[in-house]
Design a protein around this motif. Sequence first.
Motif, PDB file in Angstrom:
ATOM      1  N   SER A 215      80.783  25.918  26.781  1.00  0.00           N
ATOM      2  CA  SER A 215      82.093  26.411  26.765  1.00  0.00           C
ATOM      3  C   SER A 215      82.790  25.769  25.097  1.00  0.00           C
ATOM      4  N   VAL A 216      82.249  24.450  24.850  1.00  0.00           N
ATOM      5  CA  VAL A 216      82.753  24.166  23.818  1.00  0.00           C
ATOM      6  C   VAL A 216      82.128  24.846  22.642  1.00  0.00           C
ATOM      7  N   ILE A 217      81.073  25.275  22.703  1.00  0.00           N
ATOM      8  CA  ILE A 217      80.132  25.720  21.609  1.00  0.00           C
ATOM      9  C   ILE A 217      80.750  27.435  21.427  1.00  0.00           C
ATOM     10  N   LEU A 218      80.988  27.962  22.494  1.00  0.00           N
ATOM     11  CA  LEU A 218      81.438  29.395  22.173  1.00  0.00           C
ATOM     12  C   LEU A 218      82.852  29.395  21.680  1.00  0.00           C
ATOM     13  N   ARG A 219      83.879  28.391  22.055  1.00  0.00           N
ATOM     14  CA  ARG A 219      84.993  28.385  21.563  1.00  0.00           C
ATOM     15  C   ARG A 219      85.172  27.731  20.163  1.00  0.00           C
ATOM     16  N   HIS A 220      84.086  27.013  19.872  1.00  0.00           N
ATOM     17  CA  HIS A 220      84.043  26.366  18.511  1.00  0.00           C
ATOM     18  C   HIS A 220      83.660  27.455  17.387  1.00  0.00           C
ATOM     19  N   ALA A 221      82.737  28.243  17.718  1.00  0.00           N
ATOM     20  CA  ALA A 221      82.108  29.233  17.190  1.00  0.00           C
ATOM     21  C   ALA A 221      82.851  30.594  17.178  1.00  0.00           C
ATOM     22  N   GLU A 222      83.913  30.744  17.996  1.00  0.00           N
ATOM     23  CA  GLU A 222      84.758  31.866  18.131  1.00  0.00           C
ATOM     24  C   GLU A 222      83.860  33.136  18.330  1.00  0.00           C
ATOM     25  N   SER A 223      83.115  32.821  19.215  1.00  0.00           N
ATOM     26  CA  SER A 223      82.072  33.932  19.666  1.00  0.00           C
ATOM     27  C   SER A 223      82.675  35.210  19.972  1.00  0.00           C
ATOM     28  N   LYS A 224      82.533  36.401  19.376  1.00  0.00           N
ATOM     29  CA  LYS A 224      83.046  37.421  20.051  1.00  0.00           C
ATOM     30  C   LYS A 224      82.277  38.217  20.922  1.00  0.00           C
ATOM     31  N   LEU A 225      81.062  38.101  21.194  1.00  0.00           N
ATOM     32  CA  LEU A 225      80.293  38.817  22.147  1.00  0.00           C
ATOM     33  C   LEU A 225      78.997  37.767  22.546  1.00  0.00           C
ATOM     34  N   VAL A 226      78.590  37.749  23.708  1.00  0.00           N
ATOM     35  CA  VAL A 226      77.641  36.857  24.242  1.00  0.00           C
ATOM     36  C   VAL A 226      76.625  37.904  24.994  1.00  0.00           C
ATOM     37  N   PHE A 227      75.340  37.794  24.599  1.00  0.00           N
ATOM     38  CA  PHE A 227      74.403  38.266  25.107  1.00  0.00           C
ATOM     39  C   PHE A 227      73.780  37.211  26.268  1.00  0.00           C
ATOM     40  N   VAL A 228      73.576  37.524  27.631  1.00  0.00           N
ATOM     41  CA  VAL A 228      73.407  36.832  28.851  1.00  0.00           C
ATOM     42  C   VAL A 228      72.327  37.131  29.453  1.00  0.00           C
ATOM     43  N   ASP A 229      71.270  36.270  29.326  1.00  0.00           N
ATOM     44  CA  ASP A 229      70.075  36.669  30.383  1.00  0.00           C
ATOM     45  C   ASP A 229      70.608  36.306  31.853  1.00  0.00           C
ATOM     46  N   HIS A 230      69.988  37.045  32.660  1.00  0.00           N
ATOM     47  CA  HIS A 230      70.229  37.192  34.083  1.00  0.00           C
ATOM     48  C   HIS A 230      70.043  35.885  34.519  1.00  0.00           C
ATOM     49  N   GLN A 231      69.021  34.831  34.197  1.00  0.00           N
ATOM     50  CA  GLN A 231      68.872  33.955  34.833  1.00  0.00           C
ATOM     51  C   GLN A 231      70.181  32.748  34.524  1.00  0.00           C
ATOM     52  N   PHE A 232      70.873  33.047  33.463  1.00  0.00           N
ATOM     53  CA  PHE A 232      72.023  32.003  33.265  1.00  0.00           C
ATOM     54  C   PHE A 232      73.249  32.591  33.292  1.00  0.00           C
ATOM     55  N   ARG A 233      73.312  33.852  34.010  1.00  0.00           N
ATOM     56  CA  ARG A 233      74.693  34.484  34.204  1.00  0.00           C
ATOM     57  C   ARG A 233      75.689  33.319  34.945  1.00  0.00           C
ATOM     58  N   SER A 234      75.313  32.357  35.907  1.00  0.00           N
ATOM     59  CA  SER A 234      76.395  31.595  36.230  1.00  0.00           C
ATOM     60  C   SER A 234      76.653  30.575  35.268  1.00  0.00           C
ATOM     61  N   LEU A 235      75.741  30.220  34.389  1.00  0.00           N
ATOM     62  CA  LEU A 235      76.258  29.123  33.263  1.00  0.00           C
ATOM     63  C   LEU A 235      77.248  29.492  32.465  1.00  0.00           C
ATOM     64  N   VAL A 236      76.851  30.750  31.973  1.00  0.00           N
ATOM     65  CA  VAL A 236      77.928  31.445  30.809  1.00  0.00           C
ATOM     66  C   VAL A 236      79.309  31.739  31.684  1.00  0.00           C
TER      67      VAL A 236
END
Length: 563
Positions: free
Chosen positions: A104-125
């Motif tokens: 969460s900290v990384i996504l906010r710091h990077a200001e990510s506009k889009l995230v590709f999420v592998d199904h194995q890590f769906r809950s994590l993201v």
Amino acid sequence: MEDLKPSPANSSPLTPLGFLDRAATVYGDCPSVVYGDTVYTWSQTRSRCLRVASSLAAAGFGRGDVVSVVAPNVPAMYELQFAVPMSGAILNCINTRLDRRTVSVILRHAESKLVFVDHQFRSLVLDAVSLFPPTDHRPILVLIASDDEEEEAGDGQKGLKELSSWADFNSTYESMVDRGDPGFQWVRPLSEWTPMVLNYTSGTTSSPKGVVHCHRGLFMIVVDTLIDWPVPKQPVYLWTLPMFHSNGWTFPWGIAAVGGTNVCLRKFDGPAIYHLIERHGVTHMCGAPVVLNMLSGGSGNGDKPLKAPVQILTAGAPPPAAVLHRTESLGFTVSHGYGLTETAGLVVSCAWKPQWNRLPADERARLKARQGVRTVSFAEVEVVDPKSGVPVKRDGSTLGEIVLRGACIMLGYLKDPAGTAKCMDPSGWFYTGDVGVMHPDGYLEIKDRSKDVIISGGENLSSVEVESVLYTHPAVNEAAVVARPDEYWGETPCAFVSLKAETGRACPTEKEIIAFCRAKMPHYMVPKTIVFKDELPKTSTGKIQKYVLREIAKSMGSPKSRI
């Protein structure tokens, strides 16, 4: 000759993305990516990358936008190393071993506009995004679905939003491939200094260091690495190194440059590696020393030698001499090097001299465990006195800080000008924070890490961050974390703890402290050993003497069992 100046004809921006175009032309019908029973050719891989880049551009993502990926070494992860920057966006690969808070900290710091999420890590993201403050913009999520999920969505009966497990996702990766334009003209950088990737040095929640690399630097280290290892045309490369680790040390682009075959796998162990080596005729692979342990630990191949040699490039904690000897006796040829997230890959390698082959096995392993000399196109490597900046004696014993100078050094840390200025000396050196010695023969060897970084299974973790969690335990008075040698992981965190005199409760056990840490940080950062002491050793000014604790941890040897 003073009137001869750079011109557009000789100043085209350098970028590794062009390697894919060439691979499709020269090796178009040759296998590019293998994953289970799925095989793509270089022509197909280029088409798929262009389609995804086209879909990103059509959705409004482009120059300056950060697009993140949370995925293991699957074909989509490989393709995104090209597709995201081909759209003009900046690629950010996130370590899948991190916990939701750190992601969460990384996504906010990077200001990510889009995230590709592998199904194995769906809950994590999804959990990571749920931690965003209400006022923060949330990134669009695209699911890299499993084959079964793709079939469910593709049966024509249900759309993505109608599938309850996908309600939080905007689309799937394969749908972006399907609707993309294979004739898309990919977005070339306006300058070779244009940022191309953003990688994080560690999962710190207090001060994340986002390392920014440009097209030029990545182009230079790709070519440099191919020459230095060396890598021939059309190798068969097994992806045992996570692509989220500094973009797999730039090998996604490097293997395209030489038209090789990328053998992808979601997860691996000793038997899986040996099976794929035999099935596909693997010639090259990379990994942390823990991979060498998998190969030489007696699992997977029954200690039978390989039918053909396999080249392994390893970096991180120096591999123990016994592990090197066992690995090479099976038919692997091990090369060792040194690099950082800030250099995008390996810039120092233990260049091997033919005469060393005549030495005893233990001496060969000792020499190979050294980090080595600068790679072919890297400018300079030195060990200097951190106060004066003067190079230390080349005697193999005088300690100094390792400093670097070369084309692949990062542009800087994202949103951290002070941190960038601190490590980028005005005289032109990048100060690594690593402590080493220079041997009389000009070979570098790391001796310690001034940043208190522990390398466990190829993961860099900060002892300071682990200590900050330990200090939140109500019974802990003092805490210091150092590296303990581990035959399997290379190093593991060892925590020295003193307890408060009166807490009104029973003293915690080692298992209870470990459990406390496991609930508050990524599991690979959790101390594997807790040593209780009445008081930790200190200097006259009250600072904990970590070098004393390191010697104690070193004398403890490798743990008998792994937690």
